[in-house]
Design an enzyme around this catalytic site. Structure first.
Site: not given
Ligand code: BGC
Length: 767
Positions: A346-347, A486, A596-597
């Site tokens: 999804w990035d 996550e 986490k984010q």
């Molecule tokens: C992040 C995800 C991301 C992935 C790839 C993970 O650490 O939590 O949101 O899509 O890294 O960049």
């Protein structure tokens, strides 16, 4: 600061020494690319500590494991021997060394002064991957023996021994077998390889011209090869103080991108290049880059380091994206490394896509087409998990199958189970969101009719099958998902996921009605194709309107059902860059409210018109105190919200951290590749955050909140085929809507003042 940046015009990254422990990091920083090939910025002579990576867009192979982007043969190896000793840190000393990445033209320059005892040798090189001739790379290099005559051998190699060595779990894999090496006489060198499982043929040709080596009789040329490599050697007597120059052209074609004979295509490319010559090729390449930057640059006045850092982020986005439609998307490490296996997350849609949509809409369209072309596979993914409609894979490679690995290596090095595949379903809404934004910003109705609407409708169909109805509350719930945060896996009613699902369903219903009115024949055709009765569309409206949203009367949003019952930990410590210090034990983190984010906060950013200022404030304060920003996707989003809410110092802190995240290796693993989502986040934070630019319901809002030292920011955006040239400061916005349509108007709201922008009239608004 690991690398120094020249502060003159902000277009350059400079390296001043060769540090073998930092080679991989620097290779990532100095990656070159043209969207077709990405080539890590290796030192041509090669070091054990380095990692040559050559990635051709869309070339994946599984080789007994999950598909990953193939580390292809390396065409940029040049070894030079003087009196039998190699110009290399392994055999000589280095008195002086500089590498300069010219980001304006995507050219990498180098000058290294080697010393062997008393004798000094000056090596210079430059190289680029042509943006105009996408299958071509050009290298120029020269040698000067400063203190003595010397017997010199220059060896140009196409190296077919490369492997995918960087594996989070599992062993290194060589994904191809060399089928043919060829290099007779003075003909170009040629190497053909075939990927083992996907069967893609990769051809590489290399043609080197020696200048002023004294003519053929004095320069002996030898070519040879073995089963994996081809070489060409030039041996000659170098006179003291004389500069000997070489130009090397190399080309790459694969069976994925040409129907023609690959060998012929490769050879023709380098022969044509030789006729044109390096200088002309560089001019053509530079012209293409000038055009690219015209719409993409963000020029910040008053903060030289940030001006450069922002360009660095944009440079890396641009080198990864092909101007041609190659049926590919952008991997999480772009084309600079193979971590995350070159998979697409999804990035792309949520982080990188907005930059392309506003500045290179053709590329944005191609990114969406990559998803559209894999819709059939996504339908299959949905049915495999027991749902209807389309379920885009959490991780995608070439075919659109779900390729998320079962195991991965966590930040602490421990092998962990990956739960994203059956749960991180917000990807469906993320892609729909990108499609809808593309439609709003570009007005590309053709795209919507041919592709976009189908993606939106199929996604709505997925959500309608993904919800559970609760009769007691008369609400729909979405159980067992993982949102962007996550740390908390398999939760119920993730606000981020539910809100996107709700929006997707309602948007699909309204789009259907819009097109039913404006393009009835088209809707009929699509309805037949999808077997979509009007009653199903009505159901989308009904389900969408009744999805559970955990938002309190105060406006505080609960990230998911039960989140507030978790341990109420907050961030109490921050490091020198203002980033949280906390214990990284994920087993414990899942029982806390630490995040986490950006999750809820990201949602507020994606839907700027939907939440009141009070709601944004209250949630920002709550989640800012609880977000660890473990993912590089996070701080840019907090920078945007902080800027909007007027906490410029906090916004700048987060922004600085991500803008310099790779250059200063703040994320700690830039050696594995660039953080591509974060690059896009940096653009969004500059434009949507500090410059305060937003397009909401077809009205352009501009409300700059620049950091004190930023005197001015200049950038262009494309809106429906017209240009918006913007130059702004905290107290003045100048904007020109450039258009061929003389009567065109765009409603705007600048510093809160409602204004009508008129085509080709410069408008100045003072705060
Ligand atoms: C992040 C995800 C991301 C992935 C790839 C993970 O650490 O939590 O949101 O899509 O890294 O960049």
């Amino acid at each position: 600061m690991v690398l120094e940046w020249l502060s003159d015009d902000g277009w350059i990254v400079l390296e001043r020494n060769i540090d073998r422990d930092k080679l991989r990091f620097q290779e990532t920083i100095f990656t070159l690319g043209n969207g077709y090939v990405g080539s890590r910025g290796v030192l041509e002579e090669g070091y054990r500590q380095g990692y040559p990576g050559t990635y051709i867009t869309g070339v994946y192979d599984s080789g007994g494991q999950l598909p990953e982007i193939v580390n292809a043969p390396n065409p940029v190896v040049v070894e030079i021997y003087v009196d039998g000793r190699k110009l290399s840190l392994d055999e000589m000393g280095v008195i002086e060394h500089r590498r300069i990445l010219d980001m304006k033209r995507a050219v990498l320059y180098r000058r290294t002064l080697f010393v062997d005892g008393e004798k000094r040798y000056k090596y210079r090189s430059s190289r680029f991957l042509s943006l105009r001739e996408q299958h071509l790379g050009v290298m120029s290099f020269s040698l000067e023996a400063l203190d003595c005559d010397a017997s010199v051998t220059v060896k140009c190699v196409v190296d077919g021994t490369t492997r995918n060595e960087i594996q989070a779990v599992g062993d290194p894999v060589r994904h191809y077998t060399v089928m043919q090496t060829y290099g007779m006489g003075r003909d170009p060198l040629y190497l053909a390889a075939r990927t083992d499982a996907s069967g893609i043929v990769i051809g590489l040709a290399s043609l080197t011209e020696a200048h002023n080596t004294g003519g053929s009789c004095e320069c002996q040329i030898k070519s040879h090869g073995d089963e994996n490599c081809v070489f060409r050697e030039f041996s000659f007597q170098a006179r003291r103080g004389k500069r000997y120059s070489f130009t090397r052209y190399f080309s790459v074609y694969t069976s994925r991108d040409t129907q023609r004979n690959i060998h012929t295509s490769c050879l023709a490319e380098v022969m044509r290049a030789r006729e044109r010559g390096a200088a002309q090729l560089l001019r053509r390449h530079t012209r293409c880059w000038r055009h690219r930057w015209r719409y993409s640059d963000v020029a910040i006045d008053g903060d030289p380091a940030i001006r450069q850092a922002v360009r660095f982020n944009l440079y890396h986005l641009l080198i990864a994206a092909s101007p041609e439609d190659m049926d590919v998307s952008l991997p999480a490490k772009a084309l600079s490394g193979e971590w995350y296996k070159g998979h697409v997350f999804w990035d792309t849609e949520i982080y990188m896509f907005p930059f392309f949509m506003y500045t290179q809409p053709k590329i944005a369209r191609n990114l969406l087409l990559y998803r559209y072309r894999r819709l059939e596979q996504a339908r299959h993914n949905a049915s495999m998990q027991g749902y209807k409609g389309t379920l885009f894979p959490w991780e995608s490679a070439d075919t659109g199958e779900e390729v998320t690995p079962m195991l991965w290596r966590g930040p602490d090095g421990k092998i962990i189970k990956v739960h994203t595949k059956p749960m991180q379903h917000h990807i469906v809404g993320d892609i729909s969101w990108a499609v809808s934004m593309y439609y709003m910003v570009t007005g590309d109705i053709r795209f919507m009719l041919d592709y976009g609407a189908e993606v939106i409708f199929e996604s709505a169909r997925f959500w309608a099958s993904r919800v559970n109805y609760d009769e007691d509350t008369a609400l729909y719930h979405i159980p067992e998902v993982t949102g962007p945060d996550e740390y908390h896996k398999g939760v119920d009613d993730s606000f981020y996921t539910n809100y996107l699902a709700r929006w997707n369903l309602l948007y699909a219903a309204s789009l259907y009605r819009e097109f039913l009115g404006s393009h009835p024949r088209y809707i009929k055709k699509l309805g037949d194709k999808m077997n979509l009765p009007c009653s199903e569309v009505d159901a989308w409206q009904q389900v969408g309107g009744s999805i559970k949203l955990g938002i309190q009367d105060s406006g505080l949003i609960e990230e998911f059902q039960g989140y507030f019952d978790k341990g109420n930990d907050v961030i109490t410590q921050r490091n020198a860059s203002g980033m949280p210090v906390y214990s990284k034990d994920e087993d414990k983190l899942q029982h806390t409210q630490l995040v986490k984010q950006a999750d809820v906060i990201l949602l507020l950013h994606l839907f700027p018109g939907d939440f009141s200022r009070k709601t944004r404030e209250i949630n920002f304060a709550y989640y800012d105190a609880r977000t660890t920003h473990l993912s590089s996707l996070s701080p840019s989003i907090y920078a945007i919200l902080a800027a909007e809410l007027g906490d410029i110092s906090k916004a700048y802190n987060y922004f600085h951290y991500v803008a310099c995240g790779d250059l200063d290796d703040y994320f700690g693993n830039t050696d594995l590749g660039i953080h591509a989502a974060s690059l896009g986040g940096v653009w969004q934070a500059a434009i949507h955050g500090f410059a305060g630019v937003k397009l909401v319901c077809d009205r352009l809002y501009i409300n700059p909140k620049l950091p004190e030292k930023w005197r001015m920011v200049k950038f262009n955006l494309l809106w429906r085929g017209n240009t918006l040239r913007v130059c702004l400061s905290n107290d003045k916005v100048e904007i020109l809507l450039g258009s061929r349509k003389k009567q065109l108007e765009l409603p705007a709201c600048i510093y809160g003042k409602r204004i009508q922008l008129q085509a080709n009239k410069l408008l100045t608004v003072v705060k």
